[in-house]
Design an enzyme around this catalytic site. Structure first.
Site, PDB file in Angstrom:
ATOM      1  N   CYS A 120      17.999 -72.569  62.775  1.00 46.70           N
ATOM      2  CA  CYS A 120      19.454 -72.494  62.638  1.00 46.70           C
ATOM      3  C   CYS A 120      20.058 -73.870  62.314  1.00 46.70           C
ATOM      4  O   CYS A 120      19.944 -74.331  61.195  1.00 46.70           O
ATOM      5  CB  CYS A 120      20.089 -71.855  63.865  1.00 46.70           C
ATOM      6  SG  CYS A 120      21.766 -71.213  63.536  1.00 46.70           S
ATOM      7  N   HIS A 228      17.146 -66.820  64.618  1.00 53.79           N
ATOM      8  CA  HIS A 228      16.756 -67.322  65.940  1.00 53.79           C
ATOM      9  C   HIS A 228      15.498 -66.617  66.451  1.00 53.79           C
ATOM     10  O   HIS A 228      15.578 -65.675  67.254  1.00 53.79           O
ATOM     11  CB  HIS A 228      17.909 -67.125  66.931  1.00 53.79           C
ATOM     12  CG  HIS A 228      19.010 -68.111  66.760  1.00 53.79           C
ATOM     13  ND1 HIS A 228      19.048 -69.315  67.420  1.00 53.79           N
ATOM     14  CD2 HIS A 228      20.112 -68.083  65.956  1.00 53.79           C
ATOM     15  CE1 HIS A 228      20.135 -69.982  67.060  1.00 53.79           C
ATOM     16  NE2 HIS A 228      20.792 -69.254  66.162  1.00 53.79           N
ATOM     17  N   GLU A 230      13.417 -67.756  68.542  1.00 57.46           N
ATOM     18  CA  GLU A 230      13.135 -68.127  69.931  1.00 57.46           C
ATOM     19  C   GLU A 230      13.685 -67.103  70.929  1.00 57.46           C
ATOM     20  O   GLU A 230      13.221 -67.017  72.061  1.00 57.46           O
ATOM     21  CB  GLU A 230      13.695 -69.517  70.224  1.00 57.46           C
ATOM     22  CG  GLU A 230      15.165 -69.595  70.592  1.00 57.46           C
ATOM     23  CD  GLU A 230      16.111 -69.366  69.415  1.00 57.46           C
ATOM     24  OE1 GLU A 230      17.328 -69.205  69.646  1.00 57.46           O
ATOM     25  OE2 GLU A 230      15.639 -69.347  68.253  1.00 57.46           O
TER      26      GLU A 230
END
Length: 261
Positions: A120, A228, A230
């Site tokens: 990001c 994202h 994660e």
């Protein structure tokens, strides 16, 4: 220590960049738990937080110590003075201390062959550090779909799949994911306007916006994604593959360092 009393093998060290945030009256160097968790449990590495000090001497020391760099997402934007020389929008949250840390860190890591993964804001930082530009407000451009999260939704809904991306058939991600398209979440206001020289588009959104890129002819793993991975990475096969591949690259870097004393 292992059950037999022997020291555990040292895991690769991954530098996780911090934001400079004011909490109460004081400035803090902070990094999100989800990023740290993904490095520990997804990449099988040991995270080391990099404070947003912009100290080049400190960064040079870190580059020789670390086995990988993770450029995290964040709530601030890269200052447009770094890529367009424009006056920042007064409504845009900036983090100049982070910019002064990450932008030189990108080129240092690439020059030294240290694996790097951008997410990001980190994706946008890598593009800017290498000479690219950004669209400051995608939603005001007129040619793109909505890429921001709906902040009225729950966190789970905000991070849910938002759209598909098409993977470059000749790219690293297509090989890694063994698929031509995947679904990703979308929580960003800015995006790539002009891709920096030496970068290769790895994936695009339905509106043509670049969602991932790799560094051409890099000495080591050098990838960045706009989404994202994660977020609850363990529930997504592609996120697991991405963090695992990054961890393997960091392990290789560690082995090379150890072999050269």
């Amino acid at each position: 220590m292992t059950k037999q009393g022997k020291p555990c093998p040292a895991k690769p060290l991954v530098g996780v960049v911090c934001d400079m945030e004011i909490i109460g009256p004081h400035p803090f160097h902070v990094a999100g738990h989800k990023y740290v968790n993904a490095i520990v449990n997804g990449s099988n590495c040991t995270p080391v937080l990099i404070p947003a000090l912009g100290d080049l001497q400190q960064l040079e020391q870190l580059i020789h110590t670390l086995d990988g760099i993770l450029l995290t997402g964040g709530y601030s934007m890269v200052n447009p003075e770094h890529y367009q020389g424009e006056t920042p929008d007064p409504e845009t949250k900036l983090d100049n201390e982070r910019d002064n840390t990450t932008l030189p860190l990108v080129t240092m890591a690439l020059d030294a062959g240290v694996p790097i993964l951008g997410i990001c804001r980190g994706f946008q930082e890598m593009n800017v550090a290498l000479g690219g530009t950004l669209i400051q407000k995608i939603h005001e451009n007129g040619q793109y779909i909505e890429h921001r999260e709906d902040k009225n939704q729950s966190l789970h809904e905000q991070y849910d799949s938002a759209h598909a991306i098409e993977l470059n058939p000749d790219g690293q991600l297509q090989t890694l994911f063994n698929n031509t398209s995947i679904d990703v979440n979308s929580l960003h206001t800015q995006g790539v306007k002009e891709l920096a020289p030496g970068l290769i588009s790895e994936a695009v959104a339905p509106d043509g916006l670049i969602e991932a890129f790799s560094v051409q002819q890099s000495k080591a793993f050098a990838l960045a994604v706009q989404w994202h991975p994660e977020w609850k990475f363990h529930n997504n096969v592609y996120s697991r593959k991405l963090f695992s591949a990054f961890g393997q690259a960091c392990q290789h870097r560690q082995q090379v360092k150890n072999n050269h004393g």
